[in-house]
Motif scaffolding. Structure first.
Motif, PDB file in Angstrom:
ATOM      1  N   ARG A   1       1.019  -1.060  -0.376  1.00  0.00           N
ATOM      2  CA  ARG A   1      -0.218  -0.366   0.062  1.00  0.00           C
ATOM      3  C   ARG A   1       0.761   1.131   0.170  1.00  0.00           C
ATOM      4  O   ARG A   1       0.392   2.391  -0.270  1.00  0.00           O
ATOM      5  CB  ARG A   1      -0.806   0.271   1.416  1.00  0.00           C
ATOM      6  CG  ARG A   1      -2.274  -1.089   1.176  1.00  0.00           C
ATOM      7  CD  ARG A   1      -3.125  -0.862   2.147  1.00  0.00           C
ATOM      8  NE  ARG A   1      -4.052  -1.851   1.565  1.00  0.00           N
ATOM      9  CZ  ARG A   1      -4.280  -3.123   2.026  1.00  0.00           C
ATOM     10  NH1 ARG A   1      -3.150  -3.370   2.767  1.00  0.00           N
ATOM     11  NH2 ARG A   1      -5.411  -3.941   2.355  1.00  0.00           N
ATOM     12  N   LEU A   2       2.271   1.008   0.316  1.00  0.00           N
ATOM     13  CA  LEU A   2       2.823   2.452   0.323  1.00  0.00           C
ATOM     14  C   LEU A   2       3.333   2.396  -0.685  1.00  0.00           C
ATOM     15  O   LEU A   2       3.619   3.426  -1.284  1.00  0.00           O
ATOM     16  CB  LEU A   2       4.536   2.185   1.312  1.00  0.00           C
ATOM     17  CG  LEU A   2       4.964   2.926   1.936  1.00  0.00           C
ATOM     18  CD1 LEU A   2       4.271   4.567   2.081  1.00  0.00           C
ATOM     19  CD2 LEU A   2       6.560   2.735   2.907  1.00  0.00           C
ATOM     20  N   GLU A   3       3.734   1.548  -1.624  1.00  0.00           N
ATOM     21  CA  GLU A   3       4.725   1.907  -3.527  1.00  0.00           C
ATOM     22  C   GLU A   3       4.049   0.206  -3.759  1.00  0.00           C
ATOM     23  O   GLU A   3       4.494  -0.946  -4.001  1.00  0.00           O
ATOM     24  CB  GLU A   3       6.217   2.136  -3.015  1.00  0.00           C
ATOM     25  CG  GLU A   3       6.481   2.533  -4.828  1.00  0.00           C
ATOM     26  CD  GLU A   3       8.194   2.740  -4.672  1.00  0.00           C
ATOM     27  OE1 GLU A   3       8.003   2.479  -5.687  1.00  0.00           O
ATOM     28  OE2 GLU A   3       8.450   2.308  -3.000  1.00  0.00           O
ATOM     29  N   LEU A   4       3.214   0.549  -4.751  1.00  0.00           N
ATOM     30  CA  LEU A   4       2.538  -0.474  -5.469  1.00  0.00           C
ATOM     31  C   LEU A   4       4.406  -1.063  -6.788  1.00  0.00           C
ATOM     32  O   LEU A   4       4.522  -0.070  -7.018  1.00  0.00           O
ATOM     33  CB  LEU A   4       1.062  -0.528  -7.044  1.00  0.00           C
ATOM     34  CG  LEU A   4       1.061  -1.147  -6.904  1.00  0.00           C
ATOM     35  CD1 LEU A   4       0.844  -2.708  -6.385  1.00  0.00           C
ATOM     36  CD2 LEU A   4      -0.192  -1.149  -8.055  1.00  0.00           C
ATOM     37  N   ASN A   5       4.219  -2.189  -6.567  1.00  0.00           N
ATOM     38  CA  ASN A   5       5.035  -2.669  -7.671  1.00  0.00           C
ATOM     39  C   ASN A   5       5.050  -2.124  -8.924  1.00  0.00           C
ATOM     40  O   ASN A   5       3.708  -1.792  -9.604  1.00  0.00           O
ATOM     41  CB  ASN A   5       4.862  -3.953  -8.100  1.00  0.00           C
ATOM     42  CG  ASN A   5       5.955  -4.500  -8.467  1.00  0.00           C
ATOM     43  OD1 ASN A   5       5.792  -4.928 -10.156  1.00  0.00           O
ATOM     44  ND2 ASN A   5       7.509  -4.928  -8.136  1.00  0.00           N
ATOM     45  N   LYS A   6       6.067  -1.263  -9.698  1.00  0.00           N
ATOM     46  CA  LYS A   6       5.828  -0.775 -10.813  1.00  0.00           C
ATOM     47  C   LYS A   6       6.258  -1.675 -11.788  1.00  0.00           C
ATOM     48  O   LYS A   6       4.431  -1.098 -12.929  1.00  0.00           O
ATOM     49  CB  LYS A   6       7.662  -0.231 -11.220  1.00  0.00           C
ATOM     50  CG  LYS A   6       8.062   0.727 -10.203  1.00  0.00           C
ATOM     51  CD  LYS A   6       9.698   1.337 -10.237  1.00  0.00           C
ATOM     52  CE  LYS A   6       9.867   2.160  -9.300  1.00  0.00           C
ATOM     53  NZ  LYS A   6      11.495   3.052  -9.926  1.00  0.00           N
ATOM     54  N   MET A   7       6.047  -2.611 -12.027  1.00  0.00           N
ATOM     55  CA  MET A   7       5.332  -3.429 -13.516  1.00  0.00           C
ATOM     56  C   MET A   7       3.525  -4.250 -13.032  1.00  0.00           C
ATOM     57  O   MET A   7       2.636  -3.829 -13.705  1.00  0.00           O
ATOM     58  CB  MET A   7       5.491  -5.178 -13.290  1.00  0.00           C
ATOM     59  CG  MET A   7       5.171  -5.950 -14.073  1.00  0.00           C
ATOM     60  SD  MET A   7       6.034  -7.655 -14.012  1.00  0.00           S
ATOM     61  CE  MET A   7       5.410  -8.342 -15.442  1.00  0.00           C
ATOM     62  N   LEU A   8       2.971  -4.469 -12.039  1.00  0.00           N
ATOM     63  CA  LEU A   8       1.989  -4.599 -11.663  1.00  0.00           C
ATOM     64  C   LEU A   8       1.340  -2.643 -12.013  1.00  0.00           C
ATOM     65  O   LEU A   8      -0.084  -3.108 -12.874  1.00  0.00           O
ATOM     66  CB  LEU A   8       1.448  -4.117  -9.722  1.00  0.00           C
ATOM     67  CG  LEU A   8       1.379  -5.740  -9.794  1.00  0.00           C
ATOM     68  CD1 LEU A   8       1.354  -6.332  -8.361  1.00  0.00           C
ATOM     69  CD2 LEU A   8       1.304  -6.832 -11.132  1.00  0.00           C
ATOM     70  N   ALA A   9       1.720  -1.191 -11.507  1.00  0.00           N
ATOM     71  CA  ALA A   9       1.075  -0.227 -11.644  1.00  0.00           C
ATOM     72  C   ALA A   9       1.085   0.016 -12.684  1.00  0.00           C
ATOM     73  O   ALA A   9       0.099   0.811 -14.056  1.00  0.00           O
ATOM     74  CB  ALA A   9       1.661   0.304 -10.778  1.00  0.00           C
ATOM     75  N   LEU A  10       2.079  -0.140 -13.711  1.00  0.00           N
ATOM     76  CA  LEU A  10       1.831  -0.211 -15.039  1.00  0.00           C
ATOM     77  C   LEU A  10       1.135  -0.079 -15.845  1.00  0.00           C
ATOM     78  O   LEU A  10       0.747  -0.023 -17.362  1.00  0.00           O
ATOM     79  CB  LEU A  10       3.868  -0.329 -15.795  1.00  0.00           C
ATOM     80  CG  LEU A  10       3.938   0.124 -17.230  1.00  0.00           C
ATOM     81  CD1 LEU A  10       4.202   1.796 -17.510  1.00  0.00           C
ATOM     82  CD2 LEU A  10       5.564  -0.460 -17.730  1.00  0.00           C
ATOM     83  N   PHE A  11       0.738  -1.704 -15.307  1.00  0.00           N
ATOM     84  CA  PHE A  11      -0.569  -2.321 -16.177  1.00  0.00           C
ATOM     85  C   PHE A  11      -2.000  -2.214 -15.572  1.00  0.00           C
ATOM     86  O   PHE A  11      -1.982  -3.635 -15.791  1.00  0.00           O
ATOM     87  CB  PHE A  11       0.272  -3.992 -16.680  1.00  0.00           C
ATOM     88  CG  PHE A  11       1.219  -3.924 -17.747  1.00  0.00           C
ATOM     89  CD1 PHE A  11       0.592  -4.322 -19.364  1.00  0.00           C
ATOM     90  CD2 PHE A  11       2.738  -4.163 -17.215  1.00  0.00           C
ATOM     91  CE1 PHE A  11       1.964  -4.144 -19.968  1.00  0.00           C
ATOM     92  CE2 PHE A  11       3.642  -4.025 -17.721  1.00  0.00           C
ATOM     93  CZ  PHE A  11       3.480  -4.230 -19.554  1.00  0.00           C
ATOM     94  N   ASP A  12      -1.680  -1.578 -14.711  1.00  0.00           N
ATOM     95  CA  ASP A  12      -3.169  -1.292 -14.539  1.00  0.00           C
ATOM     96  C   ASP A  12      -3.746  -2.297 -13.798  1.00  0.00           C
ATOM     97  O   ASP A  12      -4.776  -2.058 -13.157  1.00  0.00           O
ATOM     98  CB  ASP A  12      -4.480  -0.270 -15.207  1.00  0.00           C
ATOM     99  CG  ASP A  12      -3.659  -0.307 -16.397  1.00  0.00           C
ATOM    100  OD1 ASP A  12      -3.458   0.960 -16.896  1.00  0.00           O
ATOM    101  OD2 ASP A  12      -4.160  -0.839 -18.236  1.00  0.00           O
TER     102      ASP A  12
ATOM    103  N   THR B   1       0.172   3.244 -22.702  1.00  0.00           N
ATOM    104  CA  THR B   1       0.870   4.476 -22.691  1.00  0.00           C
ATOM    105  C   THR B   1       2.370   3.622 -23.232  1.00  0.00           C
ATOM    106  O   THR B   1       2.714   2.776 -23.299  1.00  0.00           O
ATOM    107  CB  THR B   1       1.053   4.565 -20.957  1.00  0.00           C
ATOM    108  OG1 THR B   1       1.842   2.810 -20.891  1.00  0.00           O
ATOM    109  CG2 THR B   1      -0.102   4.962 -20.616  1.00  0.00           C
ATOM    110  N   PRO B   2       2.982   4.271 -23.764  1.00  0.00           N
ATOM    111  CA  PRO B   2       4.404   4.044 -24.421  1.00  0.00           C
ATOM    112  C   PRO B   2       5.290   2.942 -23.284  1.00  0.00           C
ATOM    113  O   PRO B   2       6.505   2.650 -23.766  1.00  0.00           O
ATOM    114  CB  PRO B   2       5.134   5.573 -24.151  1.00  0.00           C
ATOM    115  CG  PRO B   2       3.761   6.280 -24.756  1.00  0.00           C
ATOM    116  CD  PRO B   2       2.636   5.992 -23.935  1.00  0.00           C
ATOM    117  N   LEU B   3       5.303   3.646 -22.059  1.00  0.00           N
ATOM    118  CA  LEU B   3       6.022   3.152 -21.383  1.00  0.00           C
ATOM    119  C   LEU B   3       5.493   1.541 -21.267  1.00  0.00           C
ATOM    120  O   LEU B   3       6.483   0.050 -20.721  1.00  0.00           O
ATOM    121  CB  LEU B   3       5.667   3.516 -19.415  1.00  0.00           C
ATOM    122  CG  LEU B   3       6.556   5.472 -19.552  1.00  0.00           C
ATOM    123  CD1 LEU B   3       5.477   5.254 -18.038  1.00  0.00           C
ATOM    124  CD2 LEU B   3       7.874   4.643 -19.615  1.00  0.00           C
TER     125      LEU B   3
END
Length: 219
Positions: free
Chosen positions: A106-117, A133-135
């Motif tokens: 809850r503090l910082e969502l994993n970047k891969m999970l966040a990147l794909f919604d 997104t391009p990312l």
């Protein structure tokens, strides 16, 4: 308003006649010709109903990040199907466990999970958003996780057969559930070229292109 009110009335009546059986209702819908349509475009129908409100084809949909990541691991031959155990970092190239066991902070969502919604665990989400997104494409092309899976898939293909044509014919059904077309076969053979010292490296690049395709991400 519903697009097919008469159909809803008919299903409602027959649902009651079937004793309010949800099993009957699911079977009736899922075995129907409408439900089993492909997503192929028919230009004559698209001209009449471009938004597909009348359900003349299946709408394409993108896999959730968990299903997409697990599919990539499965075709590369690396998916760990172990049930239970500690959480893991889903973008770690060495982590091959199912994404359902990914650590969610809850503090910082994993970047891969966040990147794909993946939904923000701090707030209520009735459904997931779907962004493009391009990312996302940069992750597919450059992330160590994707490179590792491409290497594993290339190794699997090279071990499957001795000829590139046979390898390509095998890998397309594995990834996409369909045979390779003649044009795709020619393009693959042209890219891979004759066997030489760089042949394995070209297979790694070719495997990454196959994993990066929309057909791997979209149903």
């Amino acid at each position: 308003r519903p697009s097919h009110p008469e159909l809803l009335d008919d299903l409602s009546v027959r649902f009651m006649d079937a004793g309010w059986s949800l099993k009957w209702l699911c079977r009736e819908i899922l075995t129907s010709a409408t439900w089993q349509q492909s997503s192929s475009i028919d230009s004559s129908k698209a001209a009449i109903d471009p938004s597909n409100r009348l359900l003349w084809r299946m709408d394409r949909r993108r896999l959730d990040v968990e299903a997409w990541r697990d599919s990539i691991l499965a075709v590369s031959g690396r998916l760990d199907r172990t049930v239970g155990g500690p959480s893991h970092d889903p973008q770690d190239p060495a982590s091959t466990r199912r994404t359902v066991y990914a650590a969610v902070s809850r503090l910082e969502l994993n970047k891969m999970l966040a990147l794909f919604d993946f939904p923000d665990p701090n707030v209520h989400a009735a459904s997931r958003s779907t962004t493009t997104t391009p990312l996302q494409k940069m992750f597919v092309l450059n992330s160590p996780f994707m490179v590792a899976q491409a290497d594993a898939l290339a190794t699997r293909c090279l071990q499957h057969a001795s000829e590139d044509a046979e390898r390509i014919a095998w890998v397309y059904p594995l990834l996409y559930g369909r045979p390779v077309t003649d044009a795709e076969q020619r393009a693959g053979l042209d890219f891979l070229g004759e066997p030489d010292a760089m042949h394995a490296a070209r297979w790694e690049h070719y495997a990454q292109v196959l994993l990066a395709s929309n057909e791997m991400l979209v149903v």
